[in-house]
Design an enzyme around this catalytic site. Structure first.
Site, PDB file in Angstrom:
ATOM      1  N   SER A 149       0.866  -1.182   0.000  1.00 36.35           N
ATOM      2  CA  SER A 149       0.000   0.000   0.000  1.00 36.35           C
ATOM      3  C   SER A 149       0.896   1.224   0.000  1.00 36.35           C
ATOM      4  O   SER A 149       2.038   1.164   0.480  1.00 36.35           O
ATOM      5  CB  SER A 149      -0.891   0.016   1.244  1.00 36.35           C
ATOM      6  N   TYR A 162      -1.060  -0.375  10.387  1.00 33.07           N
ATOM      7  CA  TYR A 162      -1.219  -0.640   8.958  1.00 33.07           C
ATOM      8  C   TYR A 162      -0.015  -0.116   8.185  1.00 33.07           C
ATOM      9  O   TYR A 162       0.542  -0.821   7.337  1.00 33.07           O
ATOM     10  CB  TYR A 162      -2.506   0.010   8.457  1.00 33.07           C
TER      11      TYR A 162
END
Length: 256
Positions: A149, A162
């Site tokens: 990501s 995350y």
């Protein structure tokens, strides 16, 4: 001279896609299957997998599914073994299954931290290890595509676990590419920006889709076709000399 369509052709190839029942995983399943690969998709929910199987078969794609919770080692071992049994071998592994968690760092629950590290990092390594050991290395080739990501390339506020887990995926990709290249295995990663998906729906609802789109140089959010070209490149012969890279698919957001 090899024609472009031959470079991207996956006829005779097999692929295992985790988290393949919806969102980015389903998008990748579509493009790999549309270009000839036989598929196994996995996720935790059988009803989602049944729906995805019907959707993919309606496109003429050969697909089976396996229910697996990637946080459980027994499930990962079974997923690897059953995928190889169903497909004969796994030529392509797409590690897409993952989760996110929003929290200020000072209040971040350790249980949530551990959940993200287990699913976003540990399971990616473990399944790659199993598939490489039992299929790709013996066969002398393979393609592994990890879903990182852009959060792993920068320090976004409020999603520290995350961010950290996806940064780990970026370097895991480099490390495996270095170690397994001698076996004819390429390992690469895609780093999507903001895409429409079930996982991002809450964030987009809170921030407003128009506001999020306005911050992107292309002025939009990633859609249902926007990951396909890069995924096919990395998983096909067209990407046979690309190894250890992470490609941002974010409309240029990380460039500003």
């Amino acid at each position: 001279m090899t024609k472009a369509n031959e470079l991207f052709d996956l006829s005779g190839k097999t692929a295992l896609i985790t988290g393949g029942s919806r969102g980015l995983g389903l998008q990748i399943a579509e493009v790999l299957g549309d270009n000839g690969a036989r598929l196994v998709i996995s996720s935790r929910k059988e009803t989602d997998l049944q729906d995805a199987k019907a959707h993919l078969e309606a496109r003429g794609i050969s697909v089976d599914y396996i229910v697996a919770d990637n946080r459980k080692d027994d499930d990962l071992v079974a997923l690897s073994d059953q995928s190889i049994a169903k497909l004969g071998r796994v030529d392509i592994l797409v590690n897409n299954a993952g989760a996110t968690w929003g929290s200020p760092a000072v209040d971040h629950a350790m249980e949530a931290w551990d959940k993200l590290m287990d699913l976003n990092v540990r399971s990616v390594f473990r399944l790659s290890q199993l598939i490489a050991r039992d299929s790709m290395i013996p066969n002398g080739n393979g393609r592994i595509l990890n879903l990182a990501s852009i959060a792993g390339l920068k320090g976004n506020k409020g999603i520290v676990a995350y961010n950290t887990s996806k940064a780990a995926v970026v370097n895991l990709t480099r490390a495996l590419a270095h170690e397994w290249g001698e076996h004819g295995i390429t390992v690469n990663a895609l780093a999507p920006g903001m895409f429409e998906s079930k996982m991002t729906a809450g964030t987009l609802d809170a921030l407003g889709r128009e506001n999020v789109a306005a911050q992107n140089p292309l002025g939009r959010i990633g859609g249902s076709e926007d990951l396909k070209g890069a995924a096919l490149l990395y998983c096909s012969d067209a990407g046979s000399m690309i190894n250890g890279t992470t490609l941002a698919i974010d409309g240029g957001l990380t460039a500003i």
